[in-house]
Scaffold this motif. Structure first.
Motif, PDB file in Angstrom:
ATOM      1  N   LEU A 152       0.645  -1.184   0.009  1.00 29.03           N
ATOM      2  CA  LEU A 152       0.158  -0.010   0.015  1.00 29.03           C
ATOM      3  C   LEU A 152       0.998   1.213   0.026  1.00 29.03           C
ATOM      4  CD1 LEU A 152      -0.220   1.417   3.025  1.00 29.03           C
ATOM      5  CD2 LEU A 152      -1.251  -0.827   3.553  1.00 29.03           C
ATOM      6  N   ASN A 153       0.314   2.563  -0.004  1.00 28.50           N
ATOM      7  CA  ASN A 153       1.097   3.706  -0.201  1.00 28.50           C
ATOM      8  C   ASN A 153      -0.034   4.956   0.284  1.00 28.50           C
ATOM      9  OD1 ASN A 153       2.708   5.688  -0.718  1.00 28.50           O
ATOM     10  ND2 ASN A 153       2.351   5.809  -2.904  1.00 28.50           N
ATOM     11  N   HIS A 154       0.287   5.147   1.569  1.00 29.50           N
ATOM     12  CA  HIS A 154      -0.445   6.225   2.054  1.00 29.50           C
ATOM     13  C   HIS A 154       0.285   6.995   2.979  1.00 29.50           C
ATOM     14  CE1 HIS A 154      -3.548   7.937   4.688  1.00 29.50           C
ATOM     15  NE2 HIS A 154      -4.638   7.462   3.972  1.00 29.50           N
ATOM     16  N   PRO A 155       0.155   8.074   2.846  1.00 28.53           N
ATOM     17  CA  PRO A 155       0.937   9.290   3.539  1.00 28.53           C
ATOM     18  C   PRO A 155       1.143   9.085   5.174  1.00 28.53           C
ATOM     19  CG  PRO A 155      -0.890  10.309   2.700  1.00 28.53           C
ATOM     20  CD  PRO A 155      -0.995   8.935   2.319  1.00 28.53           C
ATOM     21  N   ASP A 156      -0.127   8.635   5.682  1.00 33.20           N
ATOM     22  CA  ASP A 156      -0.286   8.432   7.217  1.00 33.20           C
ATOM     23  C   ASP A 156       0.416   7.053   7.411  1.00 33.20           C
ATOM     24  OD1 ASP A 156      -1.082  11.206   7.363  1.00 33.20           O
ATOM     25  OD2 ASP A 156      -3.050  10.315   7.055  1.00 33.20           O
ATOM     26  N   LEU A 157       0.841   6.402   6.853  1.00 35.24           N
ATOM     27  CA  LEU A 157       1.161   5.040   7.372  1.00 35.24           C
ATOM     28  C   LEU A 157       2.442   4.712   6.877  1.00 35.24           C
ATOM     29  CD1 LEU A 157      -2.261   2.930   6.328  1.00 35.24           C
ATOM     30  CD2 LEU A 157      -1.368   3.643   8.574  1.00 35.24           C
ATOM     31  N   GLU A 158       2.995   3.862   7.612  1.00 37.68           N
ATOM     32  CA  GLU A 158       4.751   3.423   7.284  1.00 37.68           C
ATOM     33  C   GLU A 158       4.412   1.946   7.143  1.00 37.68           C
ATOM     34  OE1 GLU A 158       9.157   3.663   9.371  1.00 37.68           O
ATOM     35  OE2 GLU A 158       7.348   4.483  10.465  1.00 37.68           O
ATOM     36  N   LEU A 159       5.128   1.558   6.433  1.00 38.80           N
ATOM     37  CA  LEU A 159       5.010  -0.079   5.805  1.00 38.80           C
ATOM     38  C   LEU A 159       6.451  -0.409   6.073  1.00 38.80           C
ATOM     39  CD1 LEU A 159       2.869  -1.555   4.728  1.00 38.80           C
ATOM     40  CD2 LEU A 159       3.879  -1.554   2.595  1.00 38.80           C
ATOM     41  N   LEU A 160       6.693  -1.537   6.862  1.00 36.44           N
ATOM     42  CA  LEU A 160       7.801  -1.945   7.060  1.00 36.44           C
ATOM     43  C   LEU A 160       8.073  -3.640   6.585  1.00 36.44           C
ATOM     44  CD1 LEU A 160       8.442  -0.627  10.719  1.00 36.44           C
ATOM     45  CD2 LEU A 160       9.258   0.322   8.620  1.00 36.44           C
ATOM     46  N   PRO A 161       8.974  -3.688   5.678  1.00 37.51           N
ATOM     47  CA  PRO A 161       9.048  -5.356   5.273  1.00 37.51           C
ATOM     48  C   PRO A 161       9.287  -6.188   6.684  1.00 37.51           C
ATOM     49  CG  PRO A 161      10.439  -3.823   4.243  1.00 37.51           C
ATOM     50  CD  PRO A 161      10.048  -3.181   5.547  1.00 37.51           C
ATOM     51  N   TRP A 162       8.578  -7.470   6.682  1.00 39.09           N
ATOM     52  CA  TRP A 162       8.730  -8.380   7.847  1.00 39.09           C
ATOM     53  C   TRP A 162       9.327  -9.678   7.254  1.00 39.09           C
ATOM     54  CZ3 TRP A 162       4.182 -11.571   9.738  1.00 39.09           C
ATOM     55  CH2 TRP A 162       4.700 -12.401  10.957  1.00 39.09           C
ATOM     56  N   ARG A 163       8.887 -10.353   6.516  1.00 40.12           N
ATOM     57  CA  ARG A 163       9.503 -11.731   5.875  1.00 40.12           C
ATOM     58  C   ARG A 163       8.889 -11.977   4.437  1.00 40.12           C
ATOM     59  NH1 ARG A 163       7.422 -16.427   9.672  1.00 40.12           N
ATOM     60  NH2 ARG A 163       8.031 -17.584   7.948  1.00 40.12           N
ATOM     61  N   GLU A 164       9.481 -12.645   3.864  1.00 44.39           N
ATOM     62  CA  GLU A 164       9.289 -13.199   2.526  1.00 44.39           C
ATOM     63  C   GLU A 164       8.278 -14.076   2.513  1.00 44.39           C
ATOM     64  OE1 GLU A 164      12.832 -14.501   0.526  1.00 44.39           O
ATOM     65  OE2 GLU A 164      13.517 -12.274   0.269  1.00 44.39           O
TER      66      GLU A 164
END
Length: 296
Positions: A152-164
């Motif tokens: 996703l891409n939202h200015p108020d949210l931070e997306l952090l990779p976790w696992r494949e």
């Protein structure tokens, strides 16, 4: 009734009572002499009273000050005890975690057990829903964080990779495609598909992997739960595509069979999603640590 004095003012009063000197009290409290003097003046001014009599360079408690001293000492001691208790329990509290169906049913419960085992008394509420629902609830601060499958891409949210992760196309052992070494696009077009609903991360990855072909597929059945999809495929209603995480046991039992589609990319990542304005409590940070450690 609104309390007008502050705990800092009480600290200043007690320090001056102990040292009988504003400068020494200020040094003890790591504040300026003017700030300490101002705090005492404000405390006395709130009630139009005086606690000290000046004797040369020393400030000696008057009768009112001597009566007030032990009560202020007791009150501040309770406040310090409360502060210490809150510090020792800062990792507890209630943690509200959202997870998509695949993650919630197959990964998050084990992490939750570790979290609660390491922090006796901790309370965790785990909400399982599709990616769209989890994201909406993180945005509205109803969840502290989310574990999701979709990007996703939202200015108020931070997306952090976790696992494949990897999606796998599969069918029942009796299905006509089960004996094929590799599926072609023509095989994919001819099959009856049982898929996850729109709004799920699995559906998003499925459509991305089969880009240019989705409109030609026979999406015969949409279901919201992975277990329902697996049961439907086992009965021969069609083929499907789900995370390898939720298919491993079925593959071991032989109740489902993996189908090879080497010319299509079904790889993806699981992510943490957090609101950028959300305070990262020690509980949230500890949950993230446990999630990352579970991959090692």
């Amino acid at each position: 009734m609104v309390m007008r004095y502050t705990l800092r003012q009480l600290e200043v009063f007690l320090a001056i009572a102990h040292f009988e000197n504003v400068s020494h009290a200020a040094h003890h409290l790591s504040m300026s002499q003017s700030a300490a003097s101002g705090a005492l003046k404000e405390l006395e001014g709130l009630y139009d009273i005086k606690f000290f009599e000046r004797a040369g360079k020393r400030l000696k408690l008057n009768e009112l000050g001597r009566q007030f001293w032990p009560r202020a000492e007791a009150l501040l001691a309770q406040a310090r005890e409360l502060e210490s208790d809150l510090q020792s329990r800062r990792d507890l509290g209630r943690l509200n975690v959202g997870a998509t169906l695949t993650i919630g049913n197959y990964l998050a419960v084990a992490i939750m057990a570790d979290y609660m085992a390491q922090q006796p008394g901790a309370r965790v509420h785990l909400e399982v829903a599709n990616t769209r629902s989890i994201v909406d609830r993180v945005l509205s601060f109803e969840l502290d964080l989310g574990l999701i499958e979709g990007e996703l891409n939202h200015p108020d949210l931070e997306l952090l990779p976790w696992r494949e992760d990897e999606l796998v196309v599969f069918c029942s052992p009796d299905h006509p495609l089960s004996s094929k070494q590799a599926l072609t696009d023509e095989d994919l077009r001819a099959a009856h598909w049982i898929v996850r609903e729109s709004g799920s991360g699995t559906r998003q990855t499925f459509e991305r992997a089969l880009h240019g072909l989705v409109a030609e597929l026979d999406l015969a059945l949409e279901l919201e739960h992975t277990e329902a999809i697996k049961r439907a495929v086992e009965t021969g209603l069609g083929i499907s595509c789900l995370s390898r995480v939720c298919l491993q046991e079925a593959f071991k039992r032989g109740s489902l069979v993996e189908l090879s589609v080497p010319h299509r990319d079904f790889n993806r990542e699981f992510y943490f999603v957090l609101h950028r304005q959300k305070y990262r409590s020690p509980g949230i940070e500890r949950w993230l640590e446990l999630c990352r450690a579970s991959v090692q």
